[in-house]
Design a protein around this motif. Sequence first.
Motif, PDB file in Angstrom:
ATOM      1  N   THR A   1      22.757  19.551 -23.449  1.00 52.03           N
ATOM      2  CA  THR A   1      22.911  20.062 -24.805  1.00 52.03           C
ATOM      3  C   THR A   1      23.214  21.554 -24.837  1.00 52.03           C
ATOM      4  O   THR A   1      22.916  22.296 -23.899  1.00 52.03           O
TER       5      THR A   1
ATOM      6  N   ILE B   1      26.121  17.687 -27.643  1.00 52.47           N
ATOM      7  CA  ILE B   1      25.487  16.890 -26.602  1.00 52.47           C
ATOM      8  C   ILE B   1      26.580  16.214 -25.798  1.00 52.47           C
ATOM      9  O   ILE B   1      27.510  15.624 -26.367  1.00 52.47           O
TER      10      ILE B   1
ATOM     11  N   THR C   1      19.223  18.073 -30.484  1.00 53.86           N
ATOM     12  CA  THR C   1      20.224  17.008 -30.554  1.00 53.86           C
ATOM     13  C   THR C   1      19.919  15.954 -29.501  1.00 53.86           C
ATOM     14  O   THR C   1      19.696  16.291 -28.332  1.00 53.86           O
TER      15      THR C   1
ATOM     16  N   SER D   1      25.683  22.971 -32.297  1.00 56.32           N
ATOM     17  CA  SER D   1      25.073  22.186 -31.229  1.00 56.32           C
ATOM     18  C   SER D   1      26.090  21.215 -30.660  1.00 56.32           C
ATOM     19  O   SER D   1      27.110  20.915 -31.278  1.00 56.32           O
TER      20      SER D   1
ATOM     21  N   TYR E   1      23.079  24.839 -27.821  1.00 59.13           N
ATOM     22  CA  TYR E   1      22.657  25.259 -29.149  1.00 59.13           C
ATOM     23  C   TYR E   1      23.104  26.689 -29.412  1.00 59.13           C
ATOM     24  O   TYR E   1      22.996  27.552 -28.534  1.00 59.13           O
TER      25      TYR E   1
END
Length: 119
Positions: free
Chosen positions: A58, A51, A70, A49, A60
């Motif tokens: 974000t 951010i 996140t 992940s 993933y």
Amino acid sequence: QAQLVESGGGLVQPGGSLTLSCAASGFTLDYYAIGWFRQAPGKEREGISCISASDGSTYYADSVKGRFTTTRDNARDTVYLQMNSLKPEDTAVYYCASDCPGSASFDWWGQGTQVTVSA
């Protein structure tokens, strides 16, 4: 001394939830994208992940998409990884770092926190 400090790992049953924290110490988190990684015994490190610093967007990995979230709280210089619907295959040491998976270099890595998913 600038560093990232993780917390929140532990033992949880399958289907359970945990929230990991990644706190910046000695520097301001505002300008950094923060990535989450994990490494299970005998396996390569996996980037799961990220951010962004600019707009909180974000990313993933497919292995956690739809189960992990996140978020960041820049006022607290902290990034969180909310993990739901945990599976035994999520068992690993989880790390945060000062950039996204795929970056060529990282200024800081956390020390890691163990997550164990077991009945």
